[in-house]
Design an enzyme around this catalytic site. Sequence first.
Site, PDB file in Angstrom:
ATOM      1  CE1 TYR A   1      -0.401   2.466  -3.825  1.00 18.54           C
ATOM      2  CE2 TYR A   1      -0.910   0.331  -4.794  1.00 18.54           C
ATOM      3  CZ  TYR A   1      -0.035   1.378  -4.593  1.00 18.54           C
ATOM      4  OH  TYR A   1       1.209   1.349  -5.170  1.00 18.54           O
TER       5      TYR A   1
ATOM      6  NE  ARG B   1       1.762   7.264  -7.562  1.00 21.41           N
ATOM      7  CZ  ARG B   1       2.353   6.383  -6.744  1.00 21.41           C
ATOM      8  NH1 ARG B   1       3.281   6.810  -5.895  1.00 21.41           N
ATOM      9  NH2 ARG B   1       2.044   5.115  -6.772  1.00 21.41           N
TER      10      ARG B   1
ATOM     11  CE1 TYR C   1       5.200  -4.499  -9.425  1.00 18.56           C
ATOM     12  CE2 TYR C   1       3.645  -3.087  -8.271  1.00 18.56           C
ATOM     13  CZ  TYR C   1       4.788  -3.854  -8.265  1.00 18.56           C
ATOM     14  OH  TYR C   1       5.509  -3.962  -7.114  1.00 18.56           O
TER      15      TYR C   1
ATOM     16  NE  ARG D   1      10.128  -2.222  -7.711  1.00 18.15           N
ATOM     17  CZ  ARG D   1       8.954  -2.637  -7.261  1.00 18.15           C
ATOM     18  NH1 ARG D   1       8.528  -2.258  -6.058  1.00 18.15           N
ATOM     19  NH2 ARG D   1       8.197  -3.398  -8.004  1.00 18.15           N
TER      20      ARG D   1
ATOM     21  CD  GLU E   1       5.572  -0.747   1.400  1.00 24.32           C
ATOM     22  OE1 GLU E   1       4.574  -1.364   0.982  1.00 24.32           O
ATOM     23  OE2 GLU E   1       5.769   0.459   1.208  1.00 24.32           O
TER      24      GLU E   1
HETATM   25  C1  3EB Z   1       5.303  -2.591  -4.136  1.00 22.81           C
HETATM   26  O1  3EB Z   1       6.476  -2.942  -4.257  1.00 22.81           O
HETATM   27  C2  3EB Z   1       4.835  -2.302  -2.740  1.00 22.81           C
HETATM   28  O2  3EB Z   1       2.677   3.351  -4.769  1.00 22.81           O
HETATM   29  O3  3EB Z   1       4.281   4.757  -4.277  1.00 22.81           O
HETATM   30  C3  3EB Z   1       5.950   0.465  -2.359  1.00 22.81           C
HETATM   31  C4  3EB Z   1       6.526   1.729  -2.513  1.00 22.81           C
HETATM   32  C5  3EB Z   1       4.660   0.242  -2.797  1.00 22.81           C
HETATM   33  C6  3EB Z   1       5.798   2.766  -3.121  1.00 22.81           C
HETATM   34  C7  3EB Z   1       3.772   3.622  -4.244  1.00 22.81           C
HETATM   35  C8  3EB Z   1       3.947   1.281  -3.408  1.00 22.81           C
HETATM   36  C9  3EB Z   1       4.510   2.530  -3.565  1.00 22.81           C
HETATM   37  O4  3EB Z   1       4.531  -2.489  -5.097  1.00 22.81           O
HETATM   38  C10 3EB Z   1       4.007  -1.076  -2.637  1.00 22.81           C
END
Ligand code: 3EB
Length: 353
Positions: A158, A165, A219, A232, A339
């Site tokens: 990941y 990406r 993050y 989001r 999720e």
């Molecule tokens: C998170 O909130 C959970 O890498 O495109 C959720 C939606 C998550 C998209 C992405 C990752 C992705 O971090 C993981």
Amino acid sequence: MSCAQLLRLQYLSPSESHSQGWHGVLGAAAFASEARPQAAPLHGGEVDFPLAHVHTPMLGDAREVLEVWRAAARAQPGSHGRVRYARAGDLVFGSLAVGEAEVASAPAPGPRTPLEVATDLAYREMYATLTALDSPHLVRVWNYIPDINLETHGLERYRQFNTARQEASLACGRAVAGAVPAASALGAAAASPLTIYFLASRRAPAFIENPRQVSAYRYPAQYGPRSPAFSRATVLGEGAEATLFVSGTASIVGHRTLHAGDPAAQTRETLVNIEALLAEAERRCGTGALRLETLAYKVYVREPKDLQVIRAQLESSLGRAAALLYLKADICRRDLAVEIEAVGGGGWRSWSG
Ligand code: 3EB
């Protein structure tokens, strides 16, 4: 005036999709385990819309399901490089798959691992397609990554995906924070191709963040060398016709996972996050049509044994959701059991009647 914007989403079994036919279909994704490779719902027939074959199985009784996107305007299919697409009005739906074995050897510098090479290629081709179609705004991207939690080359896959990406996006002059699409990134069967499908538009969506969560693109480095580049949620269109795309959402508050080992509590926390996003989308866009009970959901469950408690939580909180689909998938943090992604809004609901 903007009715070409409207989208309708359905989750259909093979027999339902056959009885409804393919009229007005912009694109689709078929979810089936690798044991049923060509995702038999189409029974071998060629279709003229983009169809992503996702090697992420259904949970429960059903074996296969199609996620079908229909547009109010006439859809025109085409292809660009590896991308199969269809456009309708301002909208583009596209899909592509890149096998890592196919692209394994890349000369340094640049992307190094096979997954990084495949991701780099996929994102470059996706952006090139959008540029060629003069519909540059990515609205929603679904990423299905084989063996997403496996560590190779000293880095979880990941995190390799996130690295490539971000680097491909920067190389293509794309944002990696702020104006980034809603997204999901889930596991898929080992040795299946990296599979991506997306919705894009000639018009920019609104980009929504969750006040309870650190933006994913901010993050801290403990989650990987490059941040995940997604919003989001996004909102496309205005007022009662707006469509809301909620990214994959989990039991994360701030940047930390909560309730590890407790799938029921993770499900509740995830719904609190989605409610916070709906409130934020209403505050920003004021559609007046966004309610938890009227969205369509895709629920990714890591362990099939957790399905019952997760489903019980959702059914008691959502009542009759517009649709609920359960898939078995690995999730990008090992401490996440569930999720949830969602779609909603006045646009597609009023048209789907
Ligand atoms: C998170 O909130 C959970 O890498 O495109 C959720 C939606 C998550 C998209 C992405 C990752 C992705 O971090 C993981």
